[in-house]
Enzyme design. Sequence first.
Site, PDB file in Angstrom:
ATOM      1  N   HIS A   1       0.842  -1.189   0.000  1.00  0.00           N
ATOM      2  CA  HIS A   1       0.000   0.000   0.000  1.00  0.00           C
ATOM      3  C   HIS A   1       0.876   1.236   0.000  1.00  0.00           C
ATOM      4  CE1 HIS A   1      -3.098   2.868   1.145  1.00  0.00           C
ATOM      5  NE2 HIS A   1      -3.943   1.972   0.665  1.00  0.00           N
TER       6      HIS A   1
ATOM      7  N   ASP B   1      -7.979  -5.461   0.000  1.00  0.00           N
ATOM      8  CA  ASP B   1      -8.457  -6.323  -1.085  1.00  0.00           C
ATOM      9  C   ASP B   1      -8.054  -7.782  -0.921  1.00  0.00           C
ATOM     10  OD1 ASP B   1      -9.746  -4.345  -2.590  1.00  0.00           O
ATOM     11  OD2 ASP B   1      -7.827  -3.614  -3.321  1.00  0.00           O
TER      12      ASP B   1
HETATM   13  N1  CMC Z   1       4.284  -7.820  -4.568  1.00  0.00           N
HETATM   14  C1  CMC Z   1       5.632  -7.784  -4.743  1.00  0.00           C
HETATM   15  N2  CMC Z   1       6.359  -6.652  -4.652  1.00  0.00           N
HETATM   16  C2  CMC Z   1       5.709  -5.510  -4.384  1.00  0.00           C
HETATM   17  C3  CMC Z   1       4.310  -5.473  -4.182  1.00  0.00           C
HETATM   18  C4  CMC Z   1       3.594  -6.683  -4.287  1.00  0.00           C
HETATM   19  N3  CMC Z   1       2.266  -6.702  -4.115  1.00  0.00           N
HETATM   20  N4  CMC Z   1       3.933  -4.204  -3.934  1.00  0.00           N
HETATM   21  C5  CMC Z   1       5.048  -3.469  -3.973  1.00  0.00           C
HETATM   22  N5  CMC Z   1       6.127  -4.247  -4.241  1.00  0.00           N
HETATM   23  C6  CMC Z   1       7.524  -3.810  -4.331  1.00  0.00           C
HETATM   24  C7  CMC Z   1       7.775  -3.100  -5.646  1.00  0.00           C
HETATM   25  O1  CMC Z   1       8.251  -3.984  -6.634  1.00  0.00           O
HETATM   26  C8  CMC Z   1       8.817  -2.082  -5.252  1.00  0.00           C
HETATM   27  O2  CMC Z   1      10.077  -2.713  -5.208  1.00  0.00           O
HETATM   28  P1  CMC Z   1      11.401  -1.886  -5.632  1.00  0.00           P
HETATM   29  O3  CMC Z   1      11.522  -0.797  -4.619  1.00  0.00           O
HETATM   30  O4  CMC Z   1      12.466  -2.912  -5.564  1.00  0.00           O
HETATM   31  O5  CMC Z   1      11.137  -1.362  -7.011  1.00  0.00           O
HETATM   32  C9  CMC Z   1       8.454  -1.715  -3.812  1.00  0.00           C
HETATM   33  O6  CMC Z   1       7.738  -2.849  -3.301  1.00  0.00           O
HETATM   34  C10 CMC Z   1       7.571  -0.480  -3.709  1.00  0.00           C
HETATM   35  O7  CMC Z   1       6.459  -0.663  -4.570  1.00  0.00           O
HETATM   36  P2  CMC Z   1       5.798   0.504  -5.405  1.00  0.00           P
HETATM   37  O8  CMC Z   1       5.028  -0.080  -6.527  1.00  0.00           O
HETATM   38  O9  CMC Z   1       6.853   1.528  -5.745  1.00  0.00           O
HETATM   39  O10 CMC Z   1       4.849   1.110  -4.300  1.00  0.00           O
HETATM   40  P3  CMC Z   1       3.619   2.035  -4.570  1.00  0.00           P
HETATM   41  O11 CMC Z   1       3.351   2.748  -3.314  1.00  0.00           O
HETATM   42  O12 CMC Z   1       3.839   2.858  -5.798  1.00  0.00           O
HETATM   43  O13 CMC Z   1       2.439   1.020  -4.945  1.00  0.00           O
HETATM   44  C11 CMC Z   1       0.696  -0.565  -4.713  1.00  0.00           C
HETATM   45  C12 CMC Z   1       1.484   0.571  -4.047  1.00  0.00           C
HETATM   46  C13 CMC Z   1      -0.549  -0.846  -3.879  1.00  0.00           C
HETATM   47  C14 CMC Z   1       0.222  -0.104  -6.117  1.00  0.00           C
HETATM   48  C15 CMC Z   1       1.611  -1.819  -4.825  1.00  0.00           C
HETATM   49  O14 CMC Z   1       1.967  -2.240  -3.538  1.00  0.00           O
HETATM   50  C16 CMC Z   1       0.947  -2.947  -5.613  1.00  0.00           C
HETATM   51  O15 CMC Z   1       1.053  -2.993  -6.837  1.00  0.00           O
HETATM   52  N6  CMC Z   1       0.211  -3.886  -4.904  1.00  0.00           N
HETATM   53  C17 CMC Z   1      -0.502  -4.943  -5.572  1.00  0.00           C
HETATM   54  C18 CMC Z   1      -1.847  -4.400  -6.063  1.00  0.00           C
HETATM   55  C19 CMC Z   1      -2.817  -4.159  -4.920  1.00  0.00           C
HETATM   56  O16 CMC Z   1      -2.990  -4.992  -4.038  1.00  0.00           O
HETATM   57  N7  CMC Z   1      -3.513  -2.996  -4.972  1.00  0.00           N
HETATM   58  C20 CMC Z   1      -4.525  -2.641  -3.973  1.00  0.00           C
HETATM   59  C21 CMC Z   1      -4.111  -1.473  -3.133  1.00  0.00           C
HETATM   60  S1  CMC Z   1      -5.109  -1.223  -1.672  1.00  0.00           S
HETATM   61  C22 CMC Z   1      -6.683  -0.848  -2.195  1.00  0.00           C
HETATM   62  C23 CMC Z   1      -6.791   0.225  -3.217  1.00  0.00           C
HETATM   63  O17 CMC Z   1      -6.161   1.271  -3.131  1.00  0.00           O
HETATM   64  O18 CMC Z   1      -7.549   0.049  -4.132  1.00  0.00           O
END
Ligand code: CMC
Length: 428
Positions: free
Chosen positions: A306, A363
């Site tokens: 998140h 989720d």
């Molecule tokens: N599985 C594996 N690695 C992950 C995941 C995951 N679910 N989420 C983040 N990471 C890693 C990502 O690869 C990155 O690594 P690095 O720093 O080496 O590049 C690091 O953690 C930070 O991730 P980010 O994508 O830069 O973080 P963000 O804040 O931009 O994204 C997120 C947040 C929710 C989009 C992301 O965690 C994600 O894609 N999660 C899976 C999708 C998900 O469950 N979404 C629902 C969010 S909660 C409800 C809502 O808002 O709708």
Amino acid sequence: MTEKATLTYNGQSIELPIIEGTLGQKGIDISKLRASTGLITYDPGFVNTGSCASSITYLDGGKGQLLYRGIPIEQIAEKSNFIETSYLIIYGHLPTKDELDDFTYHITHHSMVHESIKNLYDGFPNNPHPMAVCSAVVGSLATFYENDLGVRDTRQIEITIHRLLAKLPTIAAYSYKKSIGLPLPYPNNSLSYTENFLNMMFSTPCEEYEIDPIAAKALDLLLILHADHEQNCSTSTVRLVGSSMCNLFASVSAGIYALWGPLHGGANQAVVEMLQMIHEDGGSVEKFVEKARNPEDPFRLMGFGHRVYKNFDPRSRLVKSLAHEILEKLNIQSPLFDIALKLEEIALKDQYFIDKKLYPNVDFYSGLIYMALKIPVNMFTVMFAIGRLPGWIAQWKELQEDKGFKIGRPHQIYTGETQKDYVPIEQR
Ligand code: CMC
């Protein structure tokens, strides 16, 4: 004395005021930065940017705390219901009995849609994604209520709020009914909000449908847990569209589209699809945790991580215990739930997930509850949209009432070609 931050650039120093929220959150106010220095800030994904001041929802990612209008989500989940929570979020206070009765009355009595709206459903191809249908139909409401689209008219905003909250479950249930070729039922005003939705989803003209009170209550709780979450992607979309002084129907329609993506609301559908894939692959959770850790592999554990929560998501704890309760009460053995539990256990002990502070989000377990309630997978994100609606409305309303109202219009750092001359086609 007000705190200030000093920015030095090109030998010139400017002082930037520090703005502080009621719970101690601080931000640097850069609203005069461009005028006084010519500089803009660069912040892809708005990771460090506060786009507004808001008094609706507070979340502390470190503590795993979520407050709606100051009240902890745990208390609201235990004591309130979705209609009361919607009132709280939209109007800023818990309603008196009269206020709640009046609000409930209006939402109950605006639930039918114009008969012509039903024709719209015939225009879509077979089996369209219900998020696309819901957004399109919500947008179309603006054509049915053209005289009530004022964004500064309190009475018109009021009736639009009632119409949206009342009609979205009807619009959503119709998108499902149409996809399976069943007739579109009328809402039943003697039922509660979630009972009415379940009835429209599952009743048919030829058979009595018995509404399970356990299902209606579980659904109500899930809607509460999704009701607002400050400046997330879809809410920011609603605010940005609304900032052009665009009506509430159109702004919410845009919010539904923004919610659809798998990184946002679409994650609940993606989680169940992922669990199904792990199940079909033989159930090796370790293999998929390994894939998620591998930087060469685009696979991510859906329902994990998140932008703000870096400790735990308080909603996910409530959803997890609800999932336990529902599966037990409905006597459902779910191999996908077992996989989810194992996945969570292993991921939480894994160094990659610990280092990156990745925890299950709202989720992760919600889809399993929807499944237990027999809601089809492609409707999961629609359920999220019904839940998030009061948040979108409240944030749009707060923006319109803001004394410092401005159209949203970010800048960019241009990285394209420098100026050059047009070349006639025969010389290219
Ligand atoms: N599985 C594996 N690695 C992950 C995941 C995951 N679910 N989420 C983040 N990471 C890693 C990502 O690869 C990155 O690594 P690095 O720093 O080496 O590049 C690091 O953690 C930070 O991730 P980010 O994508 O830069 O973080 P963000 O804040 O931009 O994204 C997120 C947040 C929710 C989009 C992301 O965690 C994600 O894609 N999660 C899976 C999708 C998900 O469950 N979404 C629902 C969010 S909660 C409800 C809502 O808002 O709708």
